[in-house]
Design a protein around this motif. Structure first.
Motif, short mmCIF file in Angstrom:
data_model
loop_
_atom_site.label_atom_id
_atom_site.label_comp_id
_atom_site.label_asym_id
_atom_site.label_seq_id
_atom_site.Cartn_x
_atom_site.Cartn_y
_atom_site.Cartn_z
N UNK A 7 0.90 -1.09 -0.07
CA UNK A 7 0.03 -0.04 0.02
C UNK A 7 0.80 1.32 0.16
N UNK A 8 0.72 2.01 -1.07
CA UNK A 8 1.71 3.21 -0.95
C UNK A 8 1.27 4.38 -0.16
N UNK A 9 -0.19 4.61 0.17
CA UNK A 9 -0.43 5.52 1.10
C UNK A 9 -0.27 5.34 2.53
N UNK A 10 -0.48 6.26 3.26
CA UNK A 10 -0.54 6.18 4.73
C UNK A 10 -1.72 5.21 5.11
N UNK A 11 -1.54 4.47 6.08
CA UNK A 11 -2.39 3.52 6.44
C UNK A 11 -3.08 3.78 8.11
N UNK A 12 -4.36 3.63 8.16
CA UNK A 12 -4.86 3.94 9.49
C UNK A 12 -5.35 2.78 9.91
N UNK A 13 -5.35 2.51 11.45
CA UNK A 13 -5.79 1.22 11.82
C UNK A 13 -6.01 1.62 13.32
N UNK A 14 -6.87 0.83 14.06
CA UNK A 14 -7.38 0.86 15.35
C UNK A 14 -6.77 -0.50 16.02
N UNK B 123 -4.87 4.77 17.90
CA UNK B 123 -4.92 4.89 16.42
C UNK B 123 -3.49 4.57 15.98
N UNK B 124 -3.19 3.43 15.25
CA UNK B 124 -1.83 3.32 14.56
C UNK B 124 -1.90 3.87 13.16
#
Length: 295
Positions: free
Chosen positions: A165-172, A230-231
């Protein structure tokens, strides 16, 4: 086709479904509009009525409160649609933040749209986007994935997919799982991948820990995780993980062998096809057609 004009008189007698953002910690983040809508609607559907009642009491809102959550949505959902069709308006709220993101509210939205009911957003606080904008990581392109799988095998597959994944990744992530998830992420994505760990947003103990995955894993060995996190993960492009076409590991593989490589790792055919197409920098449909031409 479904065309919604939220603020034009289209002759509909049905009520409206409002998706109302609520504070994620600091009550001062409640908007004037959100308070007004919660007072004006006939019903408020809440994920946890006890939690929402505290919010309503604080803002002196006396609207009738009903429960809508993952475990009762099969019964509560149709009843809410019936009320909407009868002319009542309903405000949907989650425990914190925007409803219908990683919660069953998305199902109610789909049911309302199918029933021809207008769905109106009332924007408010959101933990993922708030963490993104203070992370210091690129914001031009990002992917929200919510909570990752608890099962290790599924978690490995998901992290392998995020590697490209090229973009920033947001996860909980929950505090008791954070170290395990980050250690595995460092193993798969690389210990030098940039990350921001953000917790307690808008609250007294708001904290953002920024560094590499390796640094954050070491830091967590000395600092016990507390609260929901949030990571925010830097993307492959920012990390320089995207190989050139000349040096790509898959270059000597045929398209069929490339897809088979990911299937051997446990991915379903569609996921393997998507991953191989991402490697090659071509649309999934183009790779699909190429596979069928070679049969």
């Amino acid at each position: 086709m479904n065309i919604q004009k939220s603020y034009q008189d289209d002759g509909k007698t049905a009520g409206k479904l409002y998706l109302v953002g609520t504070p994620i910690g600091n009550l001062e983040d409640m908007t004037f509009r959100a308070v007004r809508v919660l007072r004006e609607v006939q019903w408020i559907a809440a994920e946890d009525t006890r939690q929402t009642r505290k919010l309503l009491t604080h803002f002196d809102i006396a609207t009738r409160l009903v429960s809508y959550h993952e475990h009762n949505k099969q019964a509560s959902g149709p009843e809410l649609i019936r009320l909407l069709e009868a002319g009542d308006s309903v405000a949907l709220v989650s425990d914190a933040g925007l409803p219908a993101i990683s919660d069953p509210g998305a199902d109610l939205v789909r049911d309302a749209i199918r029933a021809g009911i207008d769905v109106v957003p009332i924007p408010g606080a959101n933990a993922a986007l708030s963490a993104l904008i203070i992370s210091g990581l690129p914001t031009e392109r990002f992917t929200f994935v919510g909570f990752l799988s608890r099962d290790r095998k599924s978690l490995v597959r998901e992290l392998e997919a995020l590697k490209r994944e090229k973009g920033t990744v947001l996860l909980y992530e929950a505090p008791h799982r954070l170290q395990k998830t980050l250690r595995l992420a460092a193993e798969i994505l690389g210990a030098e991948r940039e990350v921001a760990l953000v917790r307690e947003l808008t609250k007294r103990y708001e904290e953002a820990a920024r560094g590499t995955l390796g640094e954050c894993v070491d830091w967590l060995e000395r600092t016990a995780p507390q609260g929901e996190y949030v990571v925010v993960l830097g993307g492959a492009e920012a990390a320089g993980d995207e190989p050139s076409e000349q040096s790509a590991w898959w270059r000597k593989l045929t398209p069929r062998e490339h897809v088979a490589h990911y299937e051997a790792q446990g991915l379903a055919h569609k996921e393997a096809l998507r991953s191989a197409a991402q490697d090659r920098g071509i649309p999934k449909r183009e790779l699909y057609n190429e596979l069928h031409r070679s049969m």
